[in-house]
Design a protein around this motif. Structure first.
Motif, PDB file in Angstrom:
ATOM      1  N   PRO A  99      54.230  63.091  15.307  1.00  0.00           N
ATOM      2  CA  PRO A  99      55.648  62.783  15.527  1.00  0.00           C
ATOM      3  C   PRO A  99      56.315  63.746  16.501  1.00  0.00           C
ATOM      4  CG  PRO A  99      55.179  63.156  13.177  1.00  0.00           C
ATOM      5  CD  PRO A  99      53.986  63.591  13.948  1.00  0.00           C
ATOM      6  N   ASP A 100      57.311  63.264  17.190  1.00  0.00           N
ATOM      7  CA  ASP A 100      58.128  64.093  18.081  1.00  0.00           C
ATOM      8  C   ASP A 100      59.526  63.461  18.083  1.00  0.00           C
ATOM      9  OD1 ASP A 100      57.822  66.373  20.146  1.00  0.00           O
ATOM     10  OD2 ASP A 100      58.848  64.859  21.312  1.00  0.00           O
ATOM     11  N   VAL A 101      60.316  63.750  19.095  1.00  0.00           N
ATOM     12  CA  VAL A 101      61.686  63.216  19.149  1.00  0.00           C
ATOM     13  C   VAL A 101      61.670  61.688  19.012  1.00  0.00           C
ATOM     14  CG1 VAL A 101      63.760  62.993  20.586  1.00  0.00           C
ATOM     15  CG2 VAL A 101      62.431  65.118  20.615  1.00  0.00           C
ATOM     16  N   GLY A 102      62.431  61.177  18.073  1.00  0.00           N
ATOM     17  CA  GLY A 102      62.582  59.727  17.921  1.00  0.00           C
ATOM     18  C   GLY A 102      61.470  59.040  17.154  1.00  0.00           C
ATOM     19  N   THR A 103      60.464  59.800  16.700  1.00  0.00           N
ATOM     20  CA  THR A 103      59.402  59.183  15.892  1.00  0.00           C
ATOM     21  C   THR A 103      59.305  59.915  14.550  1.00  0.00           C
ATOM     22  OG1 THR A 103      57.723  60.565  16.957  1.00  0.00           O
ATOM     23  CG2 THR A 103      58.017  58.356  17.856  1.00  0.00           C
ATOM     24  N   ALA A 147      56.923  71.581   8.347  1.00  0.00           N
ATOM     25  CA  ALA A 147      56.021  72.599   8.907  1.00  0.00           C
ATOM     26  C   ALA A 147      56.559  73.273  10.164  1.00  0.00           C
ATOM     27  CB  ALA A 147      54.659  71.990   9.194  1.00  0.00           C
ATOM     28  N   THR A 148      57.115  72.485  11.089  1.00  0.00           N
ATOM     29  CA  THR A 148      57.593  73.071  12.346  1.00  0.00           C
ATOM     30  C   THR A 148      58.696  74.083  12.048  1.00  0.00           C
ATOM     31  OG1 THR A 148      57.056  71.004  13.453  1.00  0.00           O
ATOM     32  CG2 THR A 148      58.483  72.527  14.643  1.00  0.00           C
ATOM     33  N   SER A 149      59.646  73.674  11.211  1.00  0.00           N
ATOM     34  CA  SER A 149      60.765  74.570  10.875  1.00  0.00           C
ATOM     35  C   SER A 149      60.282  75.759  10.057  1.00  0.00           C
ATOM     36  CB  SER A 149      61.821  73.811  10.087  1.00  0.00           C
ATOM     37  OG  SER A 149      61.986  72.538  10.628  1.00  0.00           O
ATOM     38  N   GLY A 178      67.648  66.855  13.625  1.00  0.00           N
ATOM     39  CA  GLY A 178      66.617  65.883  13.275  1.00  0.00           C
ATOM     40  C   GLY A 178      65.589  66.557  12.385  1.00  0.00           C
ATOM     41  N   ASN A 179      64.327  66.225  12.583  1.00  0.00           N
ATOM     42  CA  ASN A 179      63.275  66.801  11.742  1.00  0.00           C
ATOM     43  C   ASN A 179      63.311  68.334  11.781  1.00  0.00           C
ATOM     44  OD1 ASN A 179      60.510  68.045  11.376  1.00  0.00           O
ATOM     45  ND2 ASN A 179      60.138  66.013  10.564  1.00  0.00           N
ATOM     46  N   VAL A 180      63.267  68.901  12.976  1.00  0.00           N
ATOM     47  CA  VAL A 180      63.177  70.358  13.102  1.00  0.00           C
ATOM     48  C   VAL A 180      64.496  71.045  12.713  1.00  0.00           C
ATOM     49  CG1 VAL A 180      62.642  72.264  14.664  1.00  0.00           C
ATOM     50  CG2 VAL A 180      61.399  70.116  14.884  1.00  0.00           C
ATOM     51  N   ASP A 200      74.380  67.129  17.597  1.00  0.00           N
ATOM     52  CA  ASP A 200      73.300  66.208  17.968  1.00  0.00           C
ATOM     53  C   ASP A 200      73.780  65.311  19.099  1.00  0.00           C
ATOM     54  OD1 ASP A 200      74.891  64.321  16.764  1.00  0.00           O
ATOM     55  OD2 ASP A 200      73.553  63.934  15.078  1.00  0.00           O
ATOM     56  N   HIS A 201      73.114  64.162  19.298  1.00  0.00           N
ATOM     57  CA  HIS A 201      73.481  63.313  20.434  1.00  0.00           C
ATOM     58  C   HIS A 201      74.892  62.742  20.302  1.00  0.00           C
ATOM     59  CE1 HIS A 201      72.166  60.544  17.345  1.00  0.00           C
ATOM     60  NE2 HIS A 201      72.725  59.549  18.010  1.00  0.00           N
ATOM     61  N   THR A 202      75.510  62.851  19.113  1.00  0.00           N
ATOM     62  CA  THR A 202      76.854  62.288  18.927  1.00  0.00           C
ATOM     63  C   THR A 202      77.958  63.328  19.106  1.00  0.00           C
ATOM     64  OG1 THR A 202      76.818  62.719  16.537  1.00  0.00           O
ATOM     65  CG2 THR A 202      76.005  60.560  17.277  1.00  0.00           C
TER      66      THR A 202
END
Ligand code: NAD
Length: 373
Positions: A99-103, A147-149, A178-180, A200-202
């Motif tokens: 996974p990455d941005v948007g997935t 895990a990333t965070s 998001g996830n991270v 975020d994007h908003t």
């Protein structure tokens, strides 16, 4: 599409290097996906895996579209069609997306299922390791989500220890929830660090008392963004100028240019995102003596636990969360100390030190293998 119309989407998979193992790297669904960005991101994966001593090379992929404008069935069909088009350009021993941005985990499961259904029935179950970051029910690893965070936080605690910096009661700002970003806020709160601004994007929000990381994550899960959550609405400029101890960029690349680097009023930057510092911004941060824990080190917890997931899949095992967390902690601390030592020894930035450690590893492997035939 749901309305019966047909649309074409542009998808890419970049394979940068597989000297140390199968190509490995995220799959991004975003409207800004481009060939050059993915080439750079796949190279970063090569350095990241080499730095972490993980037997993987570097890859990256993506499909250029805005998943927020598509329904779940549409995202599923785009994922399946893209996976089918990739054919055997991916595979458990060849190239393994994540996974990455948007997935997310659901999208990884659709990818796995599509790939599995393209092989002989007797071989289906051996294909589970074609992708990591899956749901736990479908072969994902416990602990992969955060895990990333978690890796970012291990780097932070190591940095704090090295610099005699007490984290309790400190503040953070996080770009991207998001996830991270969201998991980072949750883990920071466990250390007594409050997240006082995020975006975020908003748009961007600030709360000098600190956000409730759990409630904000729940809000994002339900609404898809931080929009509509309480707190003071601020501009992007105000976000970057917010005084805090820690800054975690966890959105997209090139977010910290000259203006942002001059505005930042923090003691340390931990790159949850890949490539968030523009070179100009980075030079300014360096001049201002604000240390950057670089992406290939700071966010490598994701690919590290992806590796654990791959090993579990290949051996039909399910590891306890304690085992995953314990191995990750050890791996992150070791990598941090190695980079930190090298940086001090040579008088270079942590980023240059991280690249040097990674490249030395790759150089040695090339030298030992020599040139075929
Ligand atoms: P995500 O899609 O879950 O979250 C991305 C976040 O960035 C969202 O909150 C989104 O609204 C925000 N965002 C998007 N465009 C923005 C903009 N223009 N301004 C401000 N915010 C914006 O993605 P993620 O998985 O959390 O990835 C974030 C970063 O971390 C990326 O750079 C990714 O490559 C990197 N990374 C992710 C992982 C992982 O395991 N997911 C591992 C290593 C590195």
């Amino acid at each position: 599409m749901d309305d019966g119309t047909m649309r074409m989407f542009k998808g890419y998979r970049i394979q940068h290097n597989n000297l140390l193992g199968p190509y490995k790297g995220g799959l991004r669904f975003h409207e800004s996906v481009s060939l050059d960005d993915l080439k750079a991101l796949s190279a970063m994966m090569t350095w990241k895996c080499a730095l972490m001593n993980i037997p993987f090379g570097g890859g990256k992929g993506g499909v250029k579209f805005d998943p927020r404008k598509c329904s779940q069935p549409e995202i599923m069909r785009i994922t399946r069609r893209f996976t089918h088009a990739l054919g055997n350009n991916i595979g458990p021993n060849y190239d393994i997306p994540a996974p990455d941005v948007g997935t997310n985990a659901q999208i990884m499961v659709w990818l796995m299922d599509t790939y599995m259904n393209q092989v002989d029935h007797s071989q289906k179950n051996a294909q589970r390791a074609v992708v990591t970051g899956k749901t736990v029910t479908c072969g994902g690893s416990l602990g992969r989500n955060k895990a990333t965070s978690q890796g970012v936080i291990h780097c932070l605690t190591e940095w704090a220890k090295d610099n005699r910096f007490d984290l309790e009661g400190k503040t953070a700002i996080i770009q991207g929830y998001g996830n991270v970003g969201s998991h980072a806020a949750l883990l920071l709160s466990k250390l007594g660090v409050s997240t006082i601004a995020t975006g975020d994007h908003t748009g961007y929000l600030r709360n000098s008392e600190g956000f409730n990381a759990h409630k904000l994550s729940e809000h994002c899960r339900k609404n898809g963004s931080i929009a509509g959550y309480g707190g003071e609405q601020i501009t992007r400029e105000e976000f970057f100028a917010t005084k805090a101890d820690i800054f975690i960029p966890a959105a997209l690349e090139n977010q910290i240019g000259a203006d942002e680097a001059n505005a930042l009023d923090v003691k340390v930057v931990l790159e949850g995102a890949n490539g968030p510092c523009h070179p100009t911004g980075e030079r300014i941060l360096e001049q201002r003596n604000i240390p950057i824990i670089p992406d290939i080190l700071a966010n490598s917890g994701g690919v590290t636990v992806s590796y654990y997931e791959w090993v579990q899949n290949l051996n039909s095992q399910t590891w306890e969360l304690e085992k995953v967390d314990g191995l990750l902690e050890k791996a992150m601390k070791k990598a941090y100390q190695r980079v930190s030592f090298y940086s001090k020894e040579k008088g270079i930035s942590l980023r240059v030190a991280a690249y040097a450690v990674a490249l030395e590893n790759i150089k040695q492997a090339y030298e030992e293998r020599g040139i075929f035939p």
